[in-house]
Design a protein around this motif. Structure first.
Motif, PDB file in Angstrom:
ATOM      1  N   ALA A  14       0.816  -1.216   0.000  1.00 26.08           N
ATOM      2  CA  ALA A  14       0.000   0.000   0.000  1.00 26.08           C
ATOM      3  C   ALA A  14       0.846   1.262   0.000  1.00 26.08           C
ATOM      4  CB  ALA A  14      -0.934  -0.018   1.217  1.00 26.08           C
TER       5      ALA A  14
ATOM      6  N   TRP B 104       1.247   2.463  15.825  1.00 32.32           N
ATOM      7  CA  TRP B 104       2.329   3.217  15.216  1.00 32.32           C
ATOM      8  C   TRP B 104       3.036   2.229  14.310  1.00 32.32           C
ATOM      9  CZ3 TRP B 104       6.847   5.354  18.705  1.00 32.32           C
ATOM     10  CH2 TRP B 104       7.812   5.945  17.904  1.00 32.32           C
TER      11      TRP B 104
ATOM     12  N   THR C 132       7.031  -2.073   8.726  1.00 38.44           N
ATOM     13  CA  THR C 132       7.472  -1.489   9.990  1.00 38.44           C
ATOM     14  C   THR C 132       8.924  -1.842  10.313  1.00 38.44           C
ATOM     15  OG1 THR C 132       5.158  -1.721  10.612  1.00 38.44           O
ATOM     16  CG2 THR C 132       6.623  -1.008  12.326  1.00 38.44           C
ATOM     17  N   THR C 133       9.569  -2.644   9.466  1.00 39.95           N
ATOM     18  CA  THR C 133      11.005  -2.875   9.674  1.00 39.95           C
ATOM     19  C   THR C 133      11.808  -1.619   9.358  1.00 39.95           C
ATOM     20  OG1 THR C 133      11.472  -3.725   7.437  1.00 39.95           O
ATOM     21  CG2 THR C 133      10.744  -5.322   9.088  1.00 39.95           C
TER      22      THR C 133
ATOM     23  N   HIS D 267      10.823   1.373  10.757  1.00 38.72           N
ATOM     24  CA  HIS D 267      10.750   2.050  12.062  1.00 38.72           C
ATOM     25  C   HIS D 267      11.400   1.261  13.194  1.00 38.72           C
ATOM     26  CE1 HIS D 267       8.489   5.581  11.420  1.00 38.72           C
ATOM     27  NE2 HIS D 267       7.314   5.247  11.859  1.00 38.72           N
TER      28      HIS D 267
ATOM     29  N   HIS E 106      -3.060  -0.901  -3.044  1.00 40.53           N
ATOM     30  CA  HIS E 106      -3.773  -1.228  -1.814  1.00 40.53           C
ATOM     31  C   HIS E 106      -4.737  -2.397  -2.044  1.00 40.53           C
ATOM     32  CE1 HIS E 106      -5.470   0.124   2.149  1.00 40.53           C
ATOM     33  NE2 HIS E 106      -6.414  -0.702   1.732  1.00 40.53           N
TER      34      HIS E 106
ATOM     35  N   ASN F 123       0.014  -6.771   8.575  1.00 39.09           N
ATOM     36  CA  ASN F 123       0.065  -6.459  10.010  1.00 39.09           C
ATOM     37  C   ASN F 123      -1.328  -6.714  10.628  1.00 39.09           C
ATOM     38  OD1 ASN F 123       0.766  -5.467  12.621  1.00 39.09           O
ATOM     39  ND2 ASN F 123       2.285  -4.111  11.718  1.00 39.09           N
TER      40      ASN F 123
ATOM     41  N   ILE G 152      -8.732  -7.282   5.669  1.00 40.56           N
ATOM     42  CA  ILE G 152      -8.865  -7.780   4.292  1.00 40.56           C
ATOM     43  C   ILE G 152      -9.722  -9.050   4.289  1.00 40.56           C
ATOM     44  CG2 ILE G 152      -7.591  -8.777   2.349  1.00 40.56           C
ATOM     45  CD1 ILE G 152      -5.224  -6.880   3.293  1.00 40.56           C
TER      46      ILE G 152
ATOM     47  N   GLY H 215       2.613 -10.947  11.913  1.00 43.01           N
ATOM     48  CA  GLY H 215       2.471 -11.093  13.360  1.00 43.01           C
ATOM     49  C   GLY H 215       1.065 -11.450  13.805  1.00 43.01           C
TER      50      GLY H 215
ATOM     51  N   ASN I 294      10.164  -9.019  21.995  1.00 43.75           N
ATOM     52  CA  ASN I 294       9.826  -8.259  20.792  1.00 43.75           C
ATOM     53  C   ASN I 294       9.602  -9.265  19.660  1.00 43.75           C
ATOM     54  OD1 ASN I 294      11.955  -7.222  22.597  1.00 43.75           O
ATOM     55  ND2 ASN I 294      11.516  -5.292  21.602  1.00 43.75           N
TER      56      ASN I 294
ATOM     57  N   ILE J  82       8.578 -13.399  13.803  1.00 42.13           N
ATOM     58  CA  ILE J  82       7.828 -13.214  12.548  1.00 42.13           C
ATOM     59  C   ILE J  82       8.706 -13.622  11.360  1.00 42.13           C
ATOM     60  CG2 ILE J  82       6.761 -11.497  11.010  1.00 42.13           C
ATOM     61  CD1 ILE J  82       5.975  -9.889  13.528  1.00 42.13           C
TER      62      ILE J  82
HETATM   63  C1  LIG Z   1       8.837   2.379  16.644  1.00 41.67           C
HETATM   64  C2  LIG Z   1       8.842   0.881  16.550  1.00 41.67           C
HETATM   65  C3  LIG Z   1       9.870   0.133  17.123  1.00 41.67           C
HETATM   66  C4  LIG Z   1       9.866  -1.264  17.050  1.00 41.67           C
HETATM   67  N1  LIG Z   1      10.919  -1.955  17.573  1.00 41.67           N
HETATM   68  C5  LIG Z   1      10.941  -3.305  17.495  1.00 41.67           C
HETATM   69  C6  LIG Z   1      12.046  -4.060  18.006  1.00 41.67           C
HETATM   70  O1  LIG Z   1      13.024  -3.500  18.513  1.00 41.67           O
HETATM   71  N2  LIG Z   1      12.004  -5.409  17.919  1.00 41.67           N
HETATM   72  C7  LIG Z   1      10.944  -6.057  17.357  1.00 41.67           C
HETATM   73  O2  LIG Z   1      10.956  -7.284  17.335  1.00 41.67           O
HETATM   74  N3  LIG Z   1       9.901  -5.378  16.851  1.00 41.67           N
HETATM   75  C8  LIG Z   1       9.883  -4.019  16.897  1.00 41.67           C
HETATM   76  N4  LIG Z   1       8.817  -3.333  16.373  1.00 41.67           N
HETATM   77  C9  LIG Z   1       7.697  -4.093  15.793  1.00 41.67           C
HETATM   78  C10 LIG Z   1       7.963  -4.572  14.383  1.00 41.67           C
HETATM   79  O3  LIG Z   1       8.286  -3.502  13.546  1.00 41.67           O
HETATM   80  C11 LIG Z   1       6.716  -5.274  13.875  1.00 41.67           C
HETATM   81  O4  LIG Z   1       6.375  -6.277  14.785  1.00 41.67           O
HETATM   82  C12 LIG Z   1       6.901  -5.944  12.517  1.00 41.67           C
HETATM   83  O5  LIG Z   1       7.402  -5.075  11.563  1.00 41.67           O
HETATM   84  C13 LIG Z   1       5.543  -6.484  12.081  1.00 41.67           C
HETATM   85  O6  LIG Z   1       5.680  -7.191  10.878  1.00 41.67           O
HETATM   86  P1  LIG Z   1       4.404  -7.450   9.977  1.00 41.67           P
HETATM   87  O7  LIG Z   1       4.901  -8.170   8.778  1.00 41.67           O
HETATM   88  O8  LIG Z   1       3.374  -8.073  10.825  1.00 41.67           O
HETATM   89  O9  LIG Z   1       3.853  -6.014   9.575  1.00 41.67           O
HETATM   90  P2  LIG Z   1       4.556  -4.722   8.961  1.00 41.67           P
HETATM   91  O10 LIG Z   1       6.028  -4.793   9.077  1.00 41.67           O
HETATM   92  O11 LIG Z   1       3.875  -3.563   9.566  1.00 41.67           O
HETATM   93  O12 LIG Z   1       4.202  -4.799   7.417  1.00 41.67           O
HETATM   94  C14 LIG Z   1       2.879  -4.713   6.952  1.00 41.67           C
HETATM   95  C15 LIG Z   1       2.894  -4.074   5.572  1.00 41.67           C
HETATM   96  O13 LIG Z   1       1.667  -4.343   4.929  1.00 41.67           O
HETATM   97  C16 LIG Z   1       1.247  -3.205   4.227  1.00 41.67           C
HETATM   98  N5  LIG Z   1      -0.194  -3.285   4.030  1.00 41.67           N
HETATM   99  C17 LIG Z   1      -1.146  -3.252   4.989  1.00 41.67           C
HETATM  100  N6  LIG Z   1      -2.374  -3.340   4.439  1.00 41.67           N
HETATM  101  C18 LIG Z   1      -2.192  -3.438   3.108  1.00 41.67           C
HETATM  102  C19 LIG Z   1      -3.085  -3.551   2.018  1.00 41.67           C
HETATM  103  N7  LIG Z   1      -4.412  -3.577   2.178  1.00 41.67           N
HETATM  104  N8  LIG Z   1      -2.560  -3.632   0.783  1.00 41.67           N
HETATM  105  C20 LIG Z   1      -1.213  -3.607   0.590  1.00 41.67           C
HETATM  106  N9  LIG Z   1      -0.329  -3.486   1.605  1.00 41.67           N
HETATM  107  C21 LIG Z   1      -0.813  -3.403   2.843  1.00 41.67           C
HETATM  108  C22 LIG Z   1       1.704  -2.080   5.106  1.00 41.67           C
HETATM  109  O14 LIG Z   1       1.771  -0.862   4.397  1.00 41.67           O
HETATM  110  C23 LIG Z   1       3.040  -2.572   5.599  1.00 41.67           C
HETATM  111  O15 LIG Z   1       4.075  -2.169   4.740  1.00 41.67           O
HETATM  112  C24 LIG Z   1       8.801  -1.936  16.414  1.00 41.67           C
HETATM  113  C25 LIG Z   1       7.788  -1.195  15.833  1.00 41.67           C
HETATM  114  C26 LIG Z   1       7.793   0.193  15.886  1.00 41.67           C
HETATM  115  C27 LIG Z   1       6.689   0.966  15.270  1.00 41.67           C
END
Ligand SMILES: Cc1cc2nc3c(=O)[nH]c(=O)nc-3n(C[C@H](O)[C@H](O)[C@H](O)COP(=O)(O)OP(=O)(O)OC[C@H]3O[C@@H](n4cnc5c(N)ncnc54)[C@H](O)[C@@H]3O)c2cc1C
Ligand code: SF4
Lengths: 523, 174
Positions: A41, A85, A93-94, A96, A233, A270, A277, A488, A498, A503
């Motif tokens: 997205a 966030w 979120t990798t 951030h 999206h 996420n 979805i 996650g 964490n 994941i």
């Molecule tokens: C400030 C901060 C610090 C953190 N520090 C740590 C840490 O030190 N250690 C740790 O283990 N974790 C940490 N985390 C958490 C970690 O970033 C997340 O747990 C991890 O990135 C989640 O992975 P994910 O694949 O579930 O989702 P995400 O990495 O969030 O990826 C989801 C992606 O899907 C996309 N998406 C969503 N909906 C749609 C859609 N409808 N169509 C197309 N794309 C879509 C989003 O845009 C996003 O790019 C931190 C998070 C934050 C915000």
């Protein structure tokens, strides 16, 4: 070199989202020769684009599309439109994240068996265990270059860490160190060593911190098997009369609805967007949404029991210098019900810049009690609490049909209330955190409430029995064989750690499974 | 900072000679408000100058930092001097003055002690005017790069090579 697949090409695996789960899965499948279309997205940003400025960076990267909140958590009051966030960009979120990369403790895979039933909690054992995950963890640690694993050195401690370490040792804590971090302590994997710039949350401009944005994604693309479509999206997953998914409807960068055919669909948006979805894909055959025969899609939302402790000293600390998360105390991570709660928590240093500190130290507060704290910003140290929270069926993500996003799709409402176990744990951690700083001479401490959630887990949980959850041990949905969840949201329970290393380990394992099943002709 | 500055072409003396006191901290003239020391001045187009002066005082009372000069509070609330917000602000400040008068003070700006002004603000802190002003200040005040050094915060560090050679672990009192 970069692949380009036809919309009608139904041999591809479509992945929705390119973060820790989706980004890694995309590369790992591509490396195994599987053709992948990844829909993301958000836009694409590289280290040279990241901004050393908290609000500007937030504006560049954060997911700010509308969401709503309810429940008794304070986020619903202070940040009612921003329950989480998280990032909306290639790499998710990798970009951030702080990089803390620790494995689950063995017993945490079996929370129900270890803790016993807890009233009001929907605890469950994962259908997998520590022994099964060990090799995948090792692959994940190697991919991320995690310090203090595989012979890699730990990072040096910054000022914030040195205060934290001294207080921890004064209290008799033993497992205190600069963490197992996906941040290079020396050059590794063609990426630089950490320069201690201190804007880890804003995207690492040196590339010293691992992010899927500049590792897995470009490497997957380089195989010629991966096409990433950014600013696309995903709206709905469609299926045929046999109950198998056939592809994904998405809005392209111009806002036009497209349909990408698929052999397999993996959802990795996420823990809010993935259930959204599935729920938005309801059809006459699946009136409650896809993969939801159990009614568990969106339920058991977990966010870790968090909070922060900041403290003020009579001399400068300058905590913002150097890595944002610079060290850890692990002594409280054990399961020890004599403390008044099940499960455990980690304490990790954390620093916010002045702009974010003003927003998050005590949201809504004003007057001298608040401003004298900020006056002491230079003399402040800080830590973050991350502990296991109890899954509860009523903590859940649902569609809010009264609020639509710019595509006209219902947004999610996120309902969350603390379990009594969460509150007992947080209060214990607040006391320990304050005691750590008081042991080094803090003149004032602040038990700071949780921020909008950074760890979002559990809304499509993994279960042995299809009645109890949404996906099986491979992240394959119980109901639809060619539909997987890869982020996650599959967490059965949250553990104290964490989540990202887990994941990533699960995504590598899932890639291996899907590639194998495809080649065996089972998918 | 460009919009809050010493008025060009007017000396301090001229500025002060054309002004009327608004509380102790501010002077106002037609279409402008300034610090009593004339260190800064700001034009106002849509709000009454007294209203802007009161708003600046209110901002300081919400987030009082004695080492942060008024001009930064002025910058933080400058955006309320806009056609579509003037009515809301005039009404909010009128209510603030009415509350001050209800407690026997001539106006909010002429309420001598901060504790009395804070009492007045407490009485309206759940209202939308107060919450709008407070919420806006969180970024309006603390996200001004010029304010950061006053708190010791060093901001951007990439261009200087991070802190690896610039004191990331220089604490010396532990
Ligand atoms: C400030 C901060 C610090 C953190 N520090 C740590 C840490 O030190 N250690 C740790 O283990 N974790 C940490 N985390 C958490 C970690 O970033 C997340 O747990 C991890 O990135 C989640 O992975 P994910 O694949 O579930 O989702 P995400 O990495 O969030 O990826 C989801 C992606 O899907 C996309 N998406 C969503 N909906 C749609 C859609 N409808 N169509 C197309 N794309 C879509 C989003 O845009 C996003 O790019 C931190 C998070 C934050 C915000
Ligand atoms: S402190 Fe290290 S890891 Fe964090 S942003 Fe700076 S260089 Fe990257």
């Amino acid at each position: 070199m970069v692949a380009k697949f036809e919309l009608t090409d139904d041999s591809v695996v479509v992945i929705i989202g390119t973060g820790a789960g989706g980004g890694v899965l995309a590369n790992e499948l591509a490396q195994r020769g599987v053709k992948v279309v990844a829909l993301e997205a958000g836009g694409r940003y590289f280290p040279e684009d990241y901004i050393n400025d908290e609000w500007e960076s937030f504006g560049q990267l954060a997911w700010v599309d509308p969401r709503t909140t309810s429940g008794d958590w304070r986020v619903a009051k202070d940040f009612s439109g921003l329950p989480a966030w998280i990032v909306k960009a290639v790499g998710g979120t990798t970009i951030h994240w702080a990089g803390a990369s620790i494995r689950f403790q063995d017993h945490e895979w079996k929370a129900l068996s270890t803790y016993g039933p807890v009233q009001g909690a929907s605890l469950l054992d994962w259908p997998i265990d520590a022994a099964e995950m060990a090799p995948w963890y090792e692959l994940a640690e190697t991919k991320l270059g995690v310090t203090r694993t595989g012979g890699r050195e730990g990072l040096p401690g910054n000022n914030n860490y040195l205060v934290f370490e001294k207080g921890a040792k004064a209290l008799g804590y033993k497992e205190v160190h600069t963490g197992r971090m996906a941040i290079n302590s020396a050059e590794y994997d063609d990426r630089l060593a950490c320069q201690q710039t201190g804007f880890c949350f804003q995207g690492c401009k040196w590339g010293a911190k691992w992010s899927a944005a500049y590792t897995d994604i470009p490497r997957g693309e380089a195989t010629g098997n991966l096409e990433v479509r950014d600013r696309c999206h995903a709206a709905r997953i469609l299926h045929n009369d046999a109950g198998k998914v056939t592809g994904v409807e998405y809005f392209d960068p111009d806002g036009n609805l497209q349909f990408q055919a698929a052999r397999v669909v993996c959802v990795a948006g996420n823990s809010f967007e993935s259930p959204r979805i599935l729920l938005n894909s309801a059809s006459s055959m699946f009136p409650d949404g896809l993969a939801n025969s159990s009614g568990q899609v969106g339920r058991n939302y977990m966010r870790h029991t968090t909070g922060s402790v900041y403290a003020v000293f009579d001399k400068p600390v300058r905590m913002w210098r150097g890595t944002t998360m610079a060290g850890i105390i692990q002594d409280e991570a054990r399961h020890d019900p004599s403390r008044g709660f099940v499960g455990g928590y980690e304490l990790e240093t954390l620093s916010l810049g002045l702009p974010f500190m003003a927003a998050f130290l005590d949201p809504g507060a004003w007057g001298r009690e608040f401003t004298t704290a900020l006056d002491a910003y230079e003399r402040m140290a800080g830590m973050w609490i991350v502990g296991e929270d109890m899954p509860q069926e009523t903590n859940r993500v649902t569609l809010n049909h009264d609020v639509k996003d710019k595509f006209g799709l219902p947004v999610v409402n996120v309902h969350f209330s603390d379990h009594p176990n969460d509150i007992a744990m947080r209060n214990h951690a607040y006391r320990q955190g304050a005691a750590i700083y008081e042991a080094v001479g803090a003149t004032r401490t602040f038990p700071t409430p949780p921020y909008p959630s950074t760890h979002n887990l559990g809304t499509n949980r993994m279960s042995e029995n299809p009645r109890d959850g949404v996906v099986n041990r491979w992240g394959q949905t119980h109901d639809i064989p060619n539909l997987f969840v890869s982020d996650g949201s599959v967490f059965t329970t949250g553990a104290a750690e964490n989540p990202t290393l887990t994941i990533v380990a699960l995504a590598i394992r899932q890639a291996d499974h899907i590639a194998g099943e495809l080649s065996r002709g089972n998918l | 900072m460009s919009e809050v500055r010493e008025r060009r072409g007017m000396t301090r003396r001229e500025l002060l000679s054309r002004s009327v006191a608004a509380g102790a901290a501010f002077v106002v003239g037609s279409g402008w408000v300034a610090g009593s020391d004339a260190a800064w001045a700001m034009e106002v187009t849509h709000l009454k100058p007294e209203t802007m002066a009161t708003l600046i005082q209110m901002a300081r009372d919400i987030y009082p930092h004695d080492h942060v000069p008024d001009q930064f509070y002025a910058i933080a609330v400058k955006g309320y001097d806009a056609a579509d917000r003037a009515e809301m602000v005039e009404a909010g400040i009128a209510a603030l003055n009415a509350a001050a008068q209800g407690r026997g003070f001539p106006s909010y700006l002429d309420t001598g002690w901060e504790r009395d002004r804070v009492e007045i603000l407490r009485g309206m802190e759940n209202g939308s005017f107060f919450q709008t002003v407070r919420g806006g200040l969180v970024t309006g005040l603390y996200n001004q790069k010029e304010v950061w050094p006053l708190f010791g915060y060093e901001g951007e560090s990439f261009s200087q090579g991070g802190y690896i050679d610039r004191g990331f672990n220089d604490i010396n009192w532990l």
